[in-house]
Design a protein around this motif. Sequence first.
Motif, mmCIF file in Angstrom:
data_model
loop_
_atom_site.group_PDB
_atom_site.id
_atom_site.type_symbol
_atom_site.label_atom_id
_atom_site.label_comp_id
_atom_site.label_asym_id
_atom_site.label_seq_id
_atom_site.Cartn_x
_atom_site.Cartn_y
_atom_site.Cartn_z
ATOM 1 N N CYS A 23 -9.168 -30.526 27.633
ATOM 2 C CA CYS A 23 -8.616 -31.820 28.063
ATOM 3 C C CYS A 23 -7.249 -31.633 28.732
ATOM 4 C CB CYS A 23 -8.460 -32.760 26.883
ATOM 5 S SG CYS A 23 -10.026 -33.164 26.073
ATOM 6 N N HIS A 24 -6.423 -30.782 28.165
ATOM 7 C CA HIS A 24 -5.066 -30.565 28.697
ATOM 8 C C HIS A 24 -5.099 -29.397 29.675
ATOM 9 C CE1 HIS A 24 -3.348 -33.404 25.846
ATOM 10 N NE2 HIS A 24 -4.054 -32.834 24.895
ATOM 11 N N LEU A 83 -10.782 -24.038 17.140
ATOM 12 C CA LEU A 83 -9.984 -25.074 16.471
ATOM 13 C C LEU A 83 -10.722 -26.405 16.375
ATOM 14 C CD1 LEU A 83 -6.447 -24.448 18.022
ATOM 15 C CD2 LEU A 83 -7.301 -23.733 15.799
ATOM 16 N N ILE A 134 -14.839 -27.072 21.966
ATOM 17 C CA ILE A 134 -13.816 -27.653 22.826
ATOM 18 C C ILE A 134 -12.448 -27.098 22.420
ATOM 19 C CG2 ILE A 134 -13.487 -29.678 21.355
ATOM 20 C CD1 ILE A 134 -13.201 -31.342 23.906
ATOM 21 N N ALA A 135 -11.633 -26.794 23.405
ATOM 22 C CA ALA A 135 -10.280 -26.274 23.176
ATOM 23 C C ALA A 135 -9.261 -27.297 23.665
ATOM 24 C CB ALA A 135 -10.086 -24.960 23.933
ATOM 25 N N CYS A 136 -8.015 -27.103 23.293
ATOM 26 C CA CYS A 136 -6.955 -27.992 23.786
ATOM 27 C C CYS A 136 -7.008 -28.051 25.323
ATOM 28 C CB CYS A 136 -5.580 -27.477 23.377
ATOM 29 S SG CYS A 136 -5.378 -27.184 21.612
#
Length: 97
Positions: A82-83, A71, A77-79
């Motif tokens: 960070c989350h 994405l 990097i994926a959601c």
Amino acid sequence: MTRLVGTICVASLALLGGCDEMTPPEGLPPAIDAQLRQDLSRWGVIPIGAMPPQDPALVALGQALMFDKILSGNRDIACATCHAPVQHGGDDAAVER
Ligand code: HEC
């Protein structure tokens, strides 16, 4: 500080949502439970209703998207980068203002 207030509000909503029958959770003195309800009633907070049934296929899709790096523009990097689920959706990084 804003994040702390938001966390407290969400935790309070979750606490109220889990107490449909007006009984305090195990180990919580009734006076504190009543005080919390009184404090939150000023903002019109009501208990969250029962959760609708979840479609396992949609849950699996959401989980796949959350961890999929495809994405991002660079696909690195994926959601969840960070989350982080283990940090309750945060990254434990300070926010500069
Ligand atoms: C590079 C790190 C990073 C990535 C990757 C990222 N986020 Fe975020 N996200 C943040 C930060 C930082 C904030 C808080 C922004 C603010 O408060 O100004 C945020 C805020 C949010 C919020 C709002 C949370 C709230 O309490 O209002 C949502 C929802 C969200 N992100 C979803 C996603 C989703 C879905 C993805 C993947 C498609 C994603 N994020 C990817 C860093 C990231």
